[in-house]
Design a protein around this motif. Structure first.
Motif, PDB file in Angstrom:
ATOM      1  N   THR A  97      37.905  36.436  38.884  1.00 41.64           N
ATOM      2  CA  THR A  97      37.854  37.812  38.403  1.00 41.64           C
ATOM      3  C   THR A  97      38.999  38.658  38.958  1.00 41.64           C
ATOM      4  OG1 THR A  97      35.459  37.701  38.156  1.00 41.64           O
ATOM      5  CG2 THR A  97      36.436  39.907  38.247  1.00 41.64           C
ATOM      6  N   GLY A  98      39.759  39.222  38.028  1.00 45.70           N
ATOM      7  CA  GLY A  98      40.838  40.133  38.382  1.00 45.70           C
ATOM      8  C   GLY A  98      42.084  39.489  38.958  1.00 45.70           C
ATOM      9  N   SER A 127      42.760  38.042  35.217  1.00 48.06           N
ATOM     10  CA  SER A 127      43.302  39.207  34.511  1.00 48.06           C
ATOM     11  C   SER A 127      44.674  38.909  33.909  1.00 48.06           C
ATOM     12  CB  SER A 127      43.409  40.403  35.452  1.00 48.06           C
ATOM     13  OG  SER A 127      44.291  40.108  36.522  1.00 48.06           O
ATOM     14  N   ARG A 128      45.387  37.953  34.494  1.00 50.69           N
ATOM     15  CA  ARG A 128      46.691  37.540  33.975  1.00 50.69           C
ATOM     16  C   ARG A 128      46.751  36.019  34.061  1.00 50.69           C
ATOM     17  NH1 ARG A 128      52.720  38.758  36.511  1.00 50.69           N
ATOM     18  NH2 ARG A 128      53.905  38.116  34.676  1.00 50.69           N
TER      19      ARG A 128
END
Length: 174
Positions: A97-98, A127-128
């Motif tokens: 996550t993130g 996230s990327r």
């Protein structure tokens, strides 16, 4: 997408030796640094494990995870492909996550393994998501986008099967 210029090798079977692998990993690490060092590397097992560990040292990253995603039925030269990539233990990725994640594999052929792995990484919350391969085999590419648009970092391009130094002690390198 970043690819090393003038890095296309001829058709047939390509044998890569350690010095060439080190050069490809060094080049990929330099290209990754330009775009920002990720927080996590994900190795596509088995072939992506060696380049992922090498990249982790070059980039100073300790968070290296792995997931087994295969698209060939065995390890033989020109092995038969499975109808779709097979994933083993996707939970091994943990919670992403993130996080900014770089997926690492030794070779991309059809593009299906990278696509499946990117989906797993996205589903785990990244996230990327970027991808790096030491070698792109354009003869097998069937991805929706051209290889150069689908893979973020490509060490070199070949046309044909690739034998990596951890697979063979052959003395010939292209």
């Amino acid at each position: 997408m970043a690819i090393r210029p003038s890095a296309v090798v001829p058709s047939g079977i390509t044998h890569l030796l350690w010095p060439r692998m080190e050069e490809l990993v060094r080049w990929i690490s330099e290209a990754v640094r330009v775009d920002g060092i990720p927080q996590t590397l994900v190795a596509v097992l088995r072939g992506g494990a060696v380049p992922a560990v090498c990249l982790s040292h070059r980039l100073g990253l300790r968070d290296v995870r792995a997931v087994e995603v295969t698209h060939t039925t065995d390890n033989s030269t020109n092995a038969t492909k499975t109808p779709k990539p097979v994933t083993v233990n996707p939970a091994s990725l943990g919670d992403l996550t993130g996080l900014d994640v770089l997926i690492v594999d030794d070779v991309a052929g059809t593009g299906h393994t990278l696509t499946a792995t990117a989906q797993l990484v996205t589903d785990a919350g990244a996230s990327r998501v970027r991808s790096a391969v030491c070698v792109m085999n354009e003869d097998n590419w069937t991805g929706r986008l051209p290889a150069e648009a689908a893979v973020t970092y490509i060490g070199t391009i070949t046309h044909g099967w690739v034998i990596f130094p951890w697979e063979s002690n052959d003395e010939h390198e292209h």
